[in-house]
Enzyme design. Structure first.
Site, PDB file in Angstrom:
ATOM      1  N   HIS A 174      -1.396   9.145  -0.481  1.00 51.70           N
ATOM      2  CA  HIS A 174      -1.467   7.692  -0.696  1.00 51.70           C
ATOM      3  C   HIS A 174      -2.773   7.310  -1.391  1.00 51.70           C
ATOM      4  CE1 HIS A 174       1.802   6.722   2.518  1.00 51.70           C
ATOM      5  NE2 HIS A 174       2.285   7.235   1.417  1.00 51.70           N
ATOM      6  N   ASP A 230       2.865   7.220  -9.049  1.00 50.72           N
ATOM      7  CA  ASP A 230       3.937   6.756  -8.165  1.00 50.72           C
ATOM      8  C   ASP A 230       3.861   5.241  -8.195  1.00 50.72           C
ATOM      9  OD1 ASP A 230       5.648   6.044  -6.107  1.00 50.72           O
ATOM     10  OD2 ASP A 230       4.898   7.565  -4.704  1.00 50.72           O
ATOM     11  N   HIS A 252      10.437   1.225   1.753  1.00 47.62           N
ATOM     12  CA  HIS A 252      11.019   2.063   2.815  1.00 47.62           C
ATOM     13  C   HIS A 252      11.986   1.132   3.541  1.00 47.62           C
ATOM     14  CE1 HIS A 252       7.057   4.497   2.510  1.00 47.62           C
ATOM     15  NE2 HIS A 252       7.927   4.866   1.594  1.00 47.62           N
ATOM     16  N   TYR A 271       1.712  20.098  -2.982  1.00 51.27           N
ATOM     17  CA  TYR A 271       0.322  19.652  -3.078  1.00 51.27           C
ATOM     18  C   TYR A 271      -0.560  20.791  -2.601  1.00 51.27           C
ATOM     19  CZ  TYR A 271       3.337  15.608  -2.819  1.00 51.27           C
ATOM     20  OH  TYR A 271       4.376  14.741  -3.026  1.00 51.27           O
ATOM     21  N   ARG A 325       4.717  15.625  -7.694  1.00 48.42           N
ATOM     22  CA  ARG A 325       5.876  15.001  -7.059  1.00 48.42           C
ATOM     23  C   ARG A 325       6.740  14.429  -8.177  1.00 48.42           C
ATOM     24  NH1 ARG A 325       3.484  12.164  -3.666  1.00 48.42           N
ATOM     25  NH2 ARG A 325       3.387  10.069  -4.530  1.00 48.42           N
TER      26      ARG A 325
HETATM   27  N1  GLY Z   1       5.764   5.085  -2.977  1.00 45.70           N
HETATM   28  C1  GLY Z   1       6.053   5.326  -1.619  1.00 45.70           C
HETATM   29  C2  GLY Z   1       6.990   6.425  -1.458  1.00 45.70           C
HETATM   30  O1  GLY Z   1       7.226   7.175  -2.379  1.00 45.70           O
HETATM   31  O2  GLY Z   1       7.585   6.582  -0.427  1.00 45.70           O
HETATM   32 MN    MN Z   2       7.054   6.666  -4.416  1.00 51.03          MN
HETATM   33 MN    MN Z   3       9.415   6.975  -2.161  1.00 55.03          MN
END
Ligand code: GLY
Ligand code: MN
Ligand code: MN
Length: 433
Positions: free
Chosen positions: A234, A251, A352, A382, A400
């Site tokens: 994060h 991301d 989420h 990672y 990712r």
């Molecule tokens: N950006 C938050 C997640 O990938 O869960």
């Molecule tokens: Mn994400």
């Molecule tokens: Mn996600």
């Protein structure tokens, strides 16, 4: 009445009542607030965009839908913005009746009286919790001589979460729009990123593109991690410079009319993956493609997680990160050192999103994928920069790859294909400039 609210009422038990609060403004510092974001459940049911409102839903009443709102107030509106007021709540948001929210506490006894069951979610709005508890404890003290308050209190998000989990065609269209804007923003980042730029410059490019194309903003804080920062899951500081030879993990996803996208891509700052970066990338991409394929009716959320663990553990062995039998490595959770998060989650109004991951009847039975569910697919690897047990060429690499898919009758539709993830295509796009 809004379609979502009608369906919610159909699922409420006879003799019940629901209290669903809006969000409040949140202080950022001293006397400034964060930009207001409505509570997702409240928004889903009512569509009402203002803070501090409370929806009361009483199916057996002739007027089942009451909306308590901030009243019109010329001075407040001059300082802080327009309000719908009680007239607007009825006229524009189809409430059966509306009252100033200041009246809510006094109305509570007569609202709740005569209902067996109250749908209310505790521990979201502490002040409202206190109002409701105060009323209920007062009735207990009177030994229920004067009223018939609800004797069961139950969480409405069990119903609302299930509704939100299964998207309608209209919702899928909004999510496709959020996904497309986000994918295009990632493409822009691939085209514009150069060694020497700062992470925040890429962040601003992406977020400006989203706003410029109709998004209300980001659906969550963007992660723009160059080099080793990509190994911090994060990472949101986004303030280091991007070096020649490093990877950049982005991301980032837009919010469009209340719906989120959630995309991750990892590409080389200078437009060419090194051999070592490419080796790790290919492992993650292979797993990602297989897990996208796996996201279809008949399979379960838990099955997909286990599948990703198995595939990534094999990949880690191939890269020389782990040694041993796959079965033993999985049992020992050895993969956790390099892959420590879920392969995906529900996506919708919240990044989420709402909805249970287990079936209602048996708490241990994982949910099956069903048409209308939207999920992310986001495996990653990672390798910590100081990991002495990893081959040195891989240390500090974080990768990712994340797409958003909607489950259909026969498989799924990928909403985020507009941004490439094939490494050759990414290199071609970056070197076209
Ligand atoms: N950006 C938050 C997640 O990938 O869960
Ligand atoms: Mn994400
Ligand atoms: Mn996600």
């Amino acid at each position: 009445m809004r379609e979502q609210l009608k369906r919610f009422i159909e699922k409420m038990e006879p003799g019940s009542i629901a209290i669903i609060p809006a969000a409040h403004e949140a202080t950022r510092s001293y006397d400034t607030e964060y930009k207001f974001r409505q509570d997702s459940d409240f928004m889903y049911l009512t569509g009402f965009p203002e803070p501090d409102a409370v929806a009361v839903i009483d199916p057996k009443s002739k007027k089942p839908y009451t909306l308590y709102v901030r009243p019109r107030n010329l001075e407040m509106e001059t300082w802080f913005g327009r309000r719908e007021g009680v007239d607007g709540a009825v006229r524009n948001y189809k409430a059966d009746r509306s009252a100033p929210v200041e009246k809510f506490a006094a109305d509570l006894p007569k609202l709740l009286d005569g209902h067996d069951k109250l749908y209310y979610r505790f521990a979201v709005d502490k002040a409202l919790d206190q109002q409701i508890l105060k009323y209920l404890s007062g009735q207990r003290v009177r030994r229920l001589k004067t009223a018939y308050p609800p004797h069961t209190i139950t969480d409405p998000t069990v119903i609302i979460g299930d509704m939100r989990l299964h998207k309608t065609q209209d919702e899928v269209e909004l999510m496709q729009k959020a996904a497309t804007i986000s994918a295009e923003a990632h493409v822009l980042a691939m085209k514009k990123t150069k060694p020497g730029m700062n992470e925040f410059q890429v962040e601003s490019l992406i977020e400006a593109y989203m706003r410029d194309n109709g998004a209300s903003g980001v659906a969550y804080n963007s992660i723009i991690g160059g080099g080793e920062n990509a190994t911090i899951l994060h990472y949101v500081e986004n303030n280091r410079s991007l070096n020649d030879g490093d990877l950049l993990l982005i991301d980032a996803g837009a919010e469009y009319q209340g719906y989120a996208a959630d995309i991750t891509r990892t590409f080389p700052v200078n437009g060419r993956y090194t051999q070592a970066q490419r080796e790790v990338y290919d492992v993650v991409l292979d797993v990602q493609l297989k897990c996208v394929e796996y996201t279809k009716p008949g399979n379960t959320v838990k099955g997909r997680q286990e599948y990703s663990i198995e595939l990534l553990t094999e990949g880690m062995k191939k890269l020389g990160l782990l040694k041993g039998k796959t079965k033993d490595l999985i049992k020992k959770k050895a993969y956790m050192k390099y892959y420590m998060h879920g392969v995906g989650h529900y996506l919708g109004m919240d990044v989420h999103d709402a909805g249970r991951y287990f079936d209602d009847q048996a708490a241990k039975s994982s949910r099956k994928f069903a048409p209308g569910m939207v999920l992310t697919v986001e495996p990653g690897l990672y390798i910590p920069p100081d990991d002495k047990s990893a081959p040195s060429k891989y240390r500090g690499i974080g990768i990712r790859i994340e797409d958003d898919v909607v489950v259909t009758e026969t498989g799924n539709i990928n909403l985020t294909t507009k941004v490439p993830k094939d490494p050759d295509q990414i290199e071609a796009l970056m070197n076209k400039r």
